[in-house]
Design a protein around this motif. Structure first.
Motif, PDB file in Angstrom:
ATOM      1  N   ILE A 178     -11.004  -0.941   5.570  1.00 18.43           N
ATOM      2  CA  ILE A 178     -11.408   0.112   6.499  1.00 18.43           C
ATOM      3  C   ILE A 178     -10.294   1.154   6.655  1.00 18.43           C
ATOM      4  O   ILE A 178     -10.549   2.361   6.645  1.00 18.43           O
ATOM      5  CB  ILE A 178     -11.778  -0.505   7.867  1.00 18.43           C
ATOM      6  CG1 ILE A 178     -13.057  -1.341   7.728  1.00 18.43           C
ATOM      7  CG2 ILE A 178     -11.971   0.586   8.927  1.00 18.43           C
ATOM      8  CD1 ILE A 178     -13.410  -2.151   8.962  1.00 18.43           C
ATOM      9  N   PHE A 179      -9.050   0.693   6.783  1.00 22.78           N
ATOM     10  CA  PHE A 179      -7.931   1.633   6.880  1.00 22.78           C
ATOM     11  C   PHE A 179      -7.787   2.449   5.605  1.00 22.78           C
ATOM     12  O   PHE A 179      -7.455   3.643   5.657  1.00 22.78           O
ATOM     13  CB  PHE A 179      -6.632   0.879   7.181  1.00 22.78           C
ATOM     14  CG  PHE A 179      -6.407   0.601   8.639  1.00 22.78           C
ATOM     15  CD1 PHE A 179      -5.826   1.555   9.453  1.00 22.78           C
ATOM     16  CD2 PHE A 179      -6.785  -0.612   9.194  1.00 22.78           C
ATOM     17  CE1 PHE A 179      -5.613   1.310  10.808  1.00 22.78           C
ATOM     18  CE2 PHE A 179      -6.579  -0.871  10.547  1.00 22.78           C
ATOM     19  CZ  PHE A 179      -5.988   0.090  11.355  1.00 22.78           C
ATOM     20  N   LEU A 180      -8.012   1.822   4.457  1.00 25.18           N
ATOM     21  CA  LEU A 180      -7.929   2.556   3.194  1.00 25.18           C
ATOM     22  C   LEU A 180      -9.012   3.635   3.105  1.00 25.18           C
ATOM     23  O   LEU A 180      -8.788   4.700   2.524  1.00 25.18           O
ATOM     24  CB  LEU A 180      -8.050   1.587   2.012  1.00 25.18           C
ATOM     25  CG  LEU A 180      -6.770   0.817   1.669  1.00 25.18           C
ATOM     26  CD1 LEU A 180      -7.089  -0.363   0.761  1.00 25.18           C
ATOM     27  CD2 LEU A 180      -5.753   1.730   1.001  1.00 25.18           C
ATOM     28  N   LEU A 181     -10.175   3.362   3.681  1.00 34.30           N
ATOM     29  CA  LEU A 181     -11.235   4.370   3.702  1.00 34.30           C
ATOM     30  C   LEU A 181     -10.805   5.615   4.482  1.00 34.30           C
ATOM     31  O   LEU A 181     -11.271   6.721   4.216  1.00 34.30           O
ATOM     32  CB  LEU A 181     -12.506   3.778   4.322  1.00 34.30           C
ATOM     33  CG  LEU A 181     -13.345   2.864   3.421  1.00 34.30           C
ATOM     34  CD1 LEU A 181     -14.402   2.130   4.244  1.00 34.30           C
ATOM     35  CD2 LEU A 181     -14.008   3.669   2.304  1.00 34.30           C
ATOM     36  N   ARG A 182      -9.915   5.418   5.445  1.00 33.39           N
ATOM     37  CA  ARG A 182      -9.452   6.522   6.285  1.00 33.39           C
ATOM     38  C   ARG A 182      -8.203   7.213   5.721  1.00 33.39           C
ATOM     39  O   ARG A 182      -7.739   8.197   6.278  1.00 33.39           O
ATOM     40  CB  ARG A 182      -9.164   6.016   7.704  1.00 33.39           C
ATOM     41  CG  ARG A 182     -10.400   5.511   8.429  1.00 33.39           C
ATOM     42  CD  ARG A 182     -10.031   4.922   9.793  1.00 33.39           C
ATOM     43  NE  ARG A 182      -9.316   5.885  10.617  1.00 33.39           N
ATOM     44  CZ  ARG A 182      -9.893   6.822  11.360  1.00 33.39           C
ATOM     45  NH1 ARG A 182     -11.228   6.939  11.359  1.00 33.39           N
ATOM     46  NH2 ARG A 182      -9.177   7.647  12.090  1.00 33.39           N
ATOM     47  N   THR A 183      -7.649   6.666   4.639  1.00 32.22           N
ATOM     48  CA  THR A 183      -6.470   7.256   4.007  1.00 32.22           C
ATOM     49  C   THR A 183      -6.912   8.337   3.016  1.00 32.22           C
ATOM     50  O   THR A 183      -7.930   8.179   2.342  1.00 32.22           O
ATOM     51  CB  THR A 183      -5.652   6.179   3.276  1.00 32.22           C
ATOM     52  OG1 THR A 183      -5.308   5.145   4.190  1.00 32.22           O
ATOM     53  CG2 THR A 183      -4.388   6.770   2.676  1.00 32.22           C
TER      54      THR A 183
END
Length: 426
Positions: A194-199
Motif C-alpha cells: 500500500i505504501f509503495l502504491l503511494r510512492t
C-alpha cells in the motif's frame, strides 16, 4: 518534483523532506516488522509444534532460500526490464497470500511440515524479485549523493524492526500460538504494498527495441561483477561467509530451543538484543567509515562479525543456562554490528559504480552468488548435524567464515579513504 527527477540537480533534496523517500521508507519499516515476526514463527512452529528434526529444519530454511539459486539470475534481467516499484508491489501481494495460508491450514487442523516448505518457497521466490528491485530502486528514488545515507536509514529501520519484532513475537508466543505470527507478517507485506502504491518516481520501462536476448543480458550482468576488481572480491567474501554462517545459524533454533532449552522467549531475546548491534552498525556506518576510511571499513567489519561468531559453539560449554544465553546475545550483537557496517558500505559502493541500466542484473548476480549458496548450506547443515553432531557443525561454520573473509582482507580496500564513485570503478 520526484526524488529521481532531482538526480540531475546541483543541490539534492534532504531525505527528510523527500516525500517519496519517506513514504517508501515507512512502508519498508512496517514490512520489516512483520517479517521479523515470521522469522521467529517459522522455526518455532516447525520445532515445537510439528516436531521437526535437524534435517527438516535445514530443508525448511533451504526451501525459503532456493529461489535465489534457481531464478536469481533471470530475475535480475527481468527486473531491469520492468518498473521496479510495480514489481515490488506484486511481490508483496504474493507474499501476503502465501503467509496467510499457514494459519488457515493450522486452524483447519491439517498443517504439515511440507506445507511450510511450500509457503517458504513461494515467499522466497517473491522475495527474490522484491529484493533485487529494492536494491536497484534506491538510486532511482534519491539523488546519487544521498544513496549511502538512504541505505543507512533503511538498514537502521530494519534493525529497529529486528529489535521490536522478535521481542514482540516472543511475548506474543506466551499468549498465542505460533501460526498467529504468520498473520502479522502477512499484514506487514500488505501494508508495504500500500505504501509503495503511494510512492512516486520517474522511472521509465526499458523499450523493447533496447532489449537483448535474456541470456545475453544475464551474461552482461555476470561479466560486470566478475571483472570489477572490488565487486568480485565482495561477492567472493560474502558468498563464502554466507555459506558457513548459514551452516551455523540454520541450527540456531535447535541449539536454543532443544539443546540449551532457552525457549521461544530466549530465542526472541537473542534476536532482539542482538539487533541492537545491527542498529548501532547501521546508524554508525557512515561515521565509522569516515573514521577509518570507506574502503578499510569493509575488511574491518568482516573481521568483527567473524570473531563474534565463535561464541555460538562456545555457548554449549557454559556451565549455566544464563551464561549460554548471555554468550549468544553478545555474539548476535557483535555479529550484527559487523554485518551491517559491511553491508551498507559494500552495497553503497556497488550502487555508485554500476551503470543504472545494469543495476538489476548486477544485484541479481551478487544475490545469485551470495544467497544461492545458502539453501545448499542449509541442507548441508541438517546433514552434518545428524551425522557429525550439532556442536561440530557449529565449529565448522565459525572456522569456515573466518577463512572466507580473505578476499577483502587481502585487497586494495585496506587504506582506501574513499570508495570509487563512478561507473568505471577504481
Amino acid at each position: 518534483m520526484t526524488a529521481s527527477a532531482t538526480n540531475t540537480a546541483q543541490e539534492p533534496v534532504s531525505l527528510w523532506r523527500d516525500r517519496n523517500f519517506t513514504t517508501f521508507w515507512s512502508g519498508q519499516a512496517v514490512s520489516q516488522l512483520g517479517a521479523q515476526l515470521g522469522q521467529l514463527a517459522f522455526p518455532v512452529l516447525a520445532v515445537t509444534l510439528l516436531g521437526a528434526s535437524e534435517f527438516e529444519v535445514g530443508a525448511l530454511n533451504a526451501a525459503g532460500l532456493a529461489a535465489f539459486l534457481v531464478i536469481g539470475l533471470p530475475a535480475g534481467a527481468w527486473v531491469d526490464r520492468w518498473l521496479k516499484r510495480r514489481t515490488m508491489i506484486v511481490a508483496g501481494l504474493v507474499r501476503t497470500l502465501a503467509m496467510a495460508t499457514a494459519p488457515l491450514l493450522w486452524w483447519a487442523g491439517v498443517l504439515q511440515i511440507w506445507h511450510l516448505y511450500v509457503v517458504a518457497a513461494v515467499v522466497g521466490a517473491a522475495t527474490v524479485f522484491f529484493d533485487v528491485s529494492y536494491q536497484s530502486y534506491v538510486p532511482v528514488l534519491v539523488h546519487a549523493a544521498k544513496v549511502a545515507q538512504a541505505n543507512s536509514k533503511l538498514e537502521a529501520t530494519s534493525q529497529i524492526a529486528r529489535i521490536g519484532g522478535p521481542a514482540a513475537g516472543g511475548a506474543l508466543l506466551t499468549v498465542v500460538s505460533a501460526p498467529v505470527l504468520f498473520v502479522g507478517e502477512a499484514a506487514g507485506y500488505l501494508l508495504s504494498a500500500i505504501f509503495l502504491l503511494r510512492t512516486r518516481d520517474a522511472e521509465q520501462p526499458v523499450q523493447a527495441k533496447d532489449r537483448q536476448p535474456l541470456v545475453s543480458e544475464i551474461k552482461e550482468g555476470l561479466v560486470f561483477v566478475i571483472r570489477h576488481p572490488l565487486i568480485s572480491r565482495i561477492a567472493a567474501c560474502t558468498g563464502g561467509v554466507n555459506f558457513f554462517t548459514t551452516l551455523a545459524f540454520t541450527l540456531m533454533p535447535v541449539l536454543v530451543l532443544r539443546e540449551l532449552e532457552l525457549g521461544p522467549q530466549g530465542m526472541g531475546l537473542i534476536m532482539a538484543v542482538g539487533a541492537v548491534g545491527g542498529l548501532l552498525g547501521a546508524v554508525s556506518a557512515p561515521r565509522f567509515a569516515a573514521w577509518i576510511g570507506e574502503g578499510t571499513a569493509i575488511p574491518v567489519a568482516s573481521m568483527i562479525s567473524s570473531l563474534f561468531l565463535v561464541l555460538v559453539p562456545l555457548s554449549v560449554l557454559a556451565p549455566e543456562r544464563w551464561m549460554s544465553l548471555a554468550m549468544l546475545i553478545v555474539s548476535e550483537f557483535g555479529f550484527a554490528f559487523g554485518v551491517l557496517v559491511y553491508n551498507i558500505m559494500q552495497l553503497s559502493m556497488r550502487q555508485r559504480v554500476c551503470p543504472p541500466r545494469l543495476l538489476g542484473r548486477m544485484n541479481a548476480s551478487i544475490r545469485f552468488v551470495v544467497w544461492g549458496v545458502m539453501p545448499i548450506a542449509a541442507l548441508a547443515s541438517g546433514l552434518f548435524a545428524e551425522n557429525l553432531g550439532l556442536v561440530p557443525t557449529l565449529w565448522i561454520g565459525f572456522a569456515g567464515s573466518a577463512v572466507c573473509i580473505a578476499p577483502v582482507l587481502f585487497s586494495p580496500l585496506w587504506g582506501m579513504r574513499k570508495l570509487p564513485d563512478g561507473i568505471h570503478g577504481p
